[in-house]
Every structure is written in C-alpha cells, then in structure tokens.
Design a protein around this motif. Structure first.
Motif, short mmCIF file in Angstrom:
data_model
loop_
_atom_site.label_atom_id
_atom_site.label_comp_id
_atom_site.label_asym_id
_atom_site.label_seq_id
_atom_site.Cartn_x
_atom_site.Cartn_y
_atom_site.Cartn_z
N GLN A 117 0.83 -1.20 0.00
CA GLN A 117 0.00 0.00 0.00
C GLN A 117 0.87 1.26 0.00
N GLU A 118 1.89 1.25 0.84
CA GLU A 118 2.76 2.41 0.92
C GLU A 118 3.57 2.59 -0.36
N SER B 9 2.53 1.79 -3.32
CA SER B 9 1.59 2.33 -4.31
C SER B 9 1.35 3.82 -4.08
N ARG B 10 1.18 4.20 -2.82
CA ARG B 10 0.97 5.63 -2.51
C ARG B 10 2.20 6.45 -2.92
N THR B 11 3.37 5.90 -2.68
CA THR B 11 4.60 6.61 -3.02
C THR B 11 4.72 6.82 -4.52
N ASP C 260 2.24 6.89 -6.65
CA ASP C 260 1.23 7.86 -7.04
C ASP C 260 1.71 9.29 -6.81
N THR C 261 2.40 9.50 -5.71
CA THR C 261 2.90 10.84 -5.37
C THR C 261 3.96 11.31 -6.35
#
Length: 583
Positions: A380-381, A383-385, A387-388
């Motif tokens: 999850q982290e 993927s968020r990274t 995306d950022t």
C-alpha cells in the motif's frame, strides 16, 4: 495530441477490445493480445510478434494469413509481460514451434526471453530474431545494439512467409535473421507524441527544427537540424542509408523494397512528395525498386515524423516477399480465407482460450498471516509513493527515454496492491501474498521495470515462507537474491546507470546491517544508502536500456529506475518502523 480516452490506465485494453470488435474476420482475442481467427495448419511454425501499444498497425494489425499468427500487445509504449507473451504463444502454437520477433528494446527482450524459457520448459520449441534496423541507434560495428523500428514489418513478413511455406523452425529463424541483416532504417520527427491523459508531449522539437534518429517510443533524436525541403529530406535519408549497404548487396543493380513510414501525424500527401524524390534518388544510384510502400506501418501515436527503410532483396528473400498477406492493416496479393463453417469444422478451439485458473491459496499459519498483513501495508505504501511521484518519474525518464516510467510503475504498483489485498482476504501467508503481488506487478506493468520488479518481489517472497515469522536475515537474503536476479535477468552492472546502481548497494547494506541491528533499523539505514546511490547516477552515462542511445542527454539527471527503487525502499522502511496498530 491524443484527445479521446476514458481512463488512461485502461486505454490499451479498451483499444485492443475495439480493434478485435472491428476485425472479427481476421483476429480473435486471447489473454495478452490477439491471434489469427483462421485455423492454422497442424505443424506450421507460429510466428508471434509483439511490443507496446501505441504503434498501430504494429502489432495486432499485422496478424493474419501470410503474416503473424499472434501478437502480444503490451501497455502504451511498454513491452508485454512474460505472462501475456506466453499466453499468446500458447494459443497460437500449432505443433511446429514458436518463432518470436520484436524490436530490440530492453523490456521486450527481458519479457520475450522469459516467455520463451517457460515455453521450452513446457516442451514447445522456440526461436527468436530481434529486429535491429535503426542505423541511428548504434554504429555498424555494434549492430546488435540497434533498435527495431519500421524494419519490423520486413522481418515479420519474411519469417511468416517461410512459415506459410511449411519451413521448419530453424529455417524460419534463418531467413528472418537474413532479412534483418539486409534491412536499414532512419527516422526523423518534427513534433513529439502525447500519451492519453498526459499534459504534454514526451519530448518537444523547437519550431522549424527536426529531430534526426528518433525512436518509435518518443525517444529524442540523436541530432537536431533545421527542417529541410521535402526533396532535401529525401536525399538526406537515402544518402545515410546508402552509406551502409549490407554485406552481399550493392547499389548498382541491387533490388530494394523501400518503405516510407509515417509516424502518426504526417499526411499521406506529404509522404508522397517525399517519396517522389526518394524513388528518383534510388534510381539514380542504379537501384531496382521493388514493391514500394508509402504509408503507416509502425507509428508513435500522434508524432509528426517519417522513417525510411530499405530492404535489400536477394533471390531467396524476393521469392518469400511475394507471399500473399491478408491482415486487418496490411494486404498484399490474394488469399483464400476459411469460411465460418470451415473454421468451425476445423475444431480450432483457441477462441475460448482464457487466463490460467488461479490455484487455491496455500495453507498458512497465524504468524505468517500477520506478516502478510505487514506485506500488504508495505505494498500500500509503495503504491501511494508511486502515485505521489508518478509525474516526477515520467519527467526524469523523458530526458533520455520514452517518459513512461512513472505510468508503468503506477500500473504495476496498483495491480500488486489489488493482488496482495485479495491474497490477504483469502488467508494467504506472507510468501504467497508477496508472490501474487509480484506476478500482478510484472503482468500489468510490462516493460523492463515491470519484469524487474516482478523478479525483486518474487525473490523476497521466496524467503518469507507461509509459516512462522521470517527473521531479519531471511529478509536480507531475499533482497540479496533480488539483486542477483536483477543483475542476471537484466544483464546490467554497477555503473550502467540503471536500477542496479541503487539495488546492489541497498542489498549489501541491508545484509551488513541485519547482522547487528533490528530489521527496521537496518532497512532504514540501507534505504538511505540506496537514496545516495540513486542520486549519484546523475553523474553517469547510461550503458543499458533506451537511454544508452542518447548518452550525454541524461547527464545531470538520476536514473529513474534507481530513483524509484530508492523511493520505494524508503517508503517500506516507514512501514517496518511502525507497528501495525498505528497504520
């Protein structure tokens, strides 16, 4: 610019679905791409081509009698995954083995080789010839490093003609290699191309200037000049290609198939003006022109540009070139096609091919399921990274590549997250959760980074197990195995300006750190080492991948693969440092 899309992430899949719906006479959908709709004679070699989407009519448009038996179709400007290629090849195989051909790009080579290895393990004979026609991408004495551009059509057609004639696999590969050796291309562009949803083109060319030696994925040209007249451009293209006539050929009395290929936005009328002078220049050189082609054969979305390919015939190749072809986008001669009744009577059941069924979830104990939840948090982290930083990674990649690194990483990370969540919901242990994330990442992302991240995650998964709690040494072994796998799979070394420049230092630092410190502390320190190593790649000249061709263009910019790896391992460190209840 590209104007019509729904969700840019779905563009390639929706495009393939629409292509198949519009061409049911010729092709049928299978996982990973398309195959011929007509039944193939038992024992015939299956010619399977492929590459990223965005190049129509390459690659799906070239599937049909007289040409390819199947095409693996990846995401936009990203190679198809090994899973996609394997699925298409397995569906196309008719008992005579599989012949692969595609442009010489790192991601394609990685994924096609992996699919080929899997097919061979399954008892299916395979052979490969990569297309290397682009004279601008490497000197003549390093021809094996050259890219494949519009010369793809030549090699695909000769290989398929041999297969249609009943030649065995080794003979198909031999004539394809001969065709490749006698094919030369050079391209120019006046504008860059814009991917669906992107705010700007992958590269720009100043007004009234022309990029020379560009790649079909939007890679910048090798040189830049003022835009010449149509006649001057024709003379420039012909002169450069006649400066490198293949061994065994000669201008005086030579037979050449010229292919003037539009890259997406150039009007046919403009190409005809250019071809008028090309034909005259070839005739002035004493060359016999055979079957000239003017049109779009390998495009690059909306790029305004053109390439010239010269294919030097001999008697053997000329005879094969006369084989009729009937595909959605390319036809030569006349072919008698099967009627629907004959097709159904043939018993060809490939239209119902589907993705392999998912195995039941392996058993796991409670301890490993708890670790699996940490794995899910880490993905999850990740993927968020991504995306950022997706836009930043795209900009970095566009400096000397094709600008799709961020998009590809985003597709892979999102797919990995979905797969990991499904695995955890099914009660999977840590190894199964991360292994399924690895498969999903490599399959959905495609390209070089997709293949390599699949290797990384799978290697770590192998050390986690589905029982118990892995210790820090096991995780370090997994990361070390990941580094060894990437080096072996991608053939890159420290100093080549690739992901390896950050991954190998990270692996060594983690191994040393876990000998004396808890995993979280060792991981965070190793991530700092990876970050420093990634930043240091700004001072390197690329020696691998698409960026190699553009050399000094990338000086001052870190390698995007190394940078994204450093971002990801830093993000994972924050997960390891935080207890689950705080997430």
């Amino acid at each position: 610019m590209t104007r019509l899309w729904n969700d840019p992430a779905d563009f390639a899949d929706e495009m393939i679905d629409g292509f198949v719906a519009a061409n049911t006479r010729s092709v049928q959908r299978v996982p990973g791409g398309v195959i011929r709709r007509d039944a193939v004679p038992e024992g015939q070699v299956a010619v399977v081509i492929g590459g990223g989407s965005g190049h129509y009519p390459a690659f799906g448009g070239l599937v049909g009698p007289g040409l390819a038996h199947g095409a693996a179709m990846g995401n936009l400007f990203a190679s198809p995954s090994a899973q996609q290629i394997h699925a298409v090849a397995a569906a196309a195989h008719a008992g005579g083995g599989v012949f692969f051909s595609y442009g010489n790009y790192a991601g394609d080579v990685l994924n096609f080789d992996a699919a080929q290895d899997r097919l061979r393990r399954e008892g299916i004979d395979c052979a490969t010839v990569v297309v290397t026609d682009d004279v601008a991408s490497a000197p003549a004495d390093q021809a094996s490093l050259r890219r494949g551009i519009a010369g793809d059509l030549i090699v695909f057609r000769i290989a398929a003609a041999a297969a249609e004639a009943g030649a065995p696999l080794a003979e198909v590969a031999r004539v394809a290699a001969r065709a490749n050796a006698r094919t030369r291309s050079l391209g120019v562009a006046f504008t860059g191309c814009t991917l669906p949803g992107a705010a700007a083109p992958l590269f720009t060319v100043p007004e009234r200037r022309m990029a020379v030696g560009l790649g079909i994925h939007g890679e910048p040209g090798i040189d830049e000049t003022d835009i010449p007249s149509a006649d001057a451009l024709a003379e420039q293209l012909v002169a450069r290609l006649l400066a490198e006539i293949p061994d065994g050929a000669s201008a005086a009395g030579g037979r050449v198939v010229p292919v003037l290929n539009g890259l997406g936005s150039l009007k046919y009328e403009e190409m005809f003006v250019v071809y008028r002078r090309i034909a005259r220049a070839l005739e002035e050189a004493g060359i016999d022109i055979v079957d000239p082609h003017v049109g779009e054969y390998c495009t690059s979305f909306d790029m305004a540009g053109v390439s010239l390919t010269l294919f030097w015939l001999d008697d053997e190749l000329a005879a094969l070139w006369d084989t009729p072809v009937d595909t959605p986008a390319y036809r030569r001669g006349a072919i008698t096609r099967l009627t629907d009744a004959a097709r159904n009577a043939s018993g060809d059941g490939r239209a119902t091919a589907s993705a392999a069924s998912v195995d039941s979830t392996p058993d796991a104990d409670d301890a490993s399921r708890r670790v699996a939840r940490t794995v899910l948090r880490a993905v999850q982290e990740m993927s968020r990274t991504i995306d950022t930083h997706v836009d930043e990674l795209g900009r970095m990649d566009a400096v000397a590549g094709d600008g799709d690194h961020g998009i590809g990483m985003q597709r892979g990370a999102h797919a990995a997250l979905r797969a990991a969540a499904e695995a955890v919901d099914a009660g999977a242990g840590a190894a199964t959760t991360l292994a399924q994330a690895a498969d999903a990442w490599s399959d959905r992302a495609g390209g070089t980074s997709g293949a390599l991240w699949g290797v990384i995650l799978a290697a770590i998964a192998a050390e986690l197990g589905d029982t118990g709690t892995p210790d820090a040494a096991a995780v370090a072994r997994g990361v070390h195995g990941a580094a060894e796998g990437v080096v072996a799979y991608g053939k890159a070394e420290i100093g080549d300006k690739t992901m390896v420049d950050a991954l190998v230092p990270f692996a060594y630092a983690l191994t040393e750190g876990t000998a004396t410190r808890p995993l979280a502390d060792a991981w965070i320190a190793a991530a700092a080492t990876a970050g420093a190593a990634a930043s240091a790649t700004a001072d390197l000249l690329p020696r691998r991948g698409r960026a190699r061709t553009h050399g000094a263009h990338s000086l001052g910019t870190p390698d995007p693969g190394a940078h994204s790896l450093a971002l990801i391992v830093t993000a994972v460190g924050s997960v390891l440092a935080a207890p689950e209840e705080e997430s």
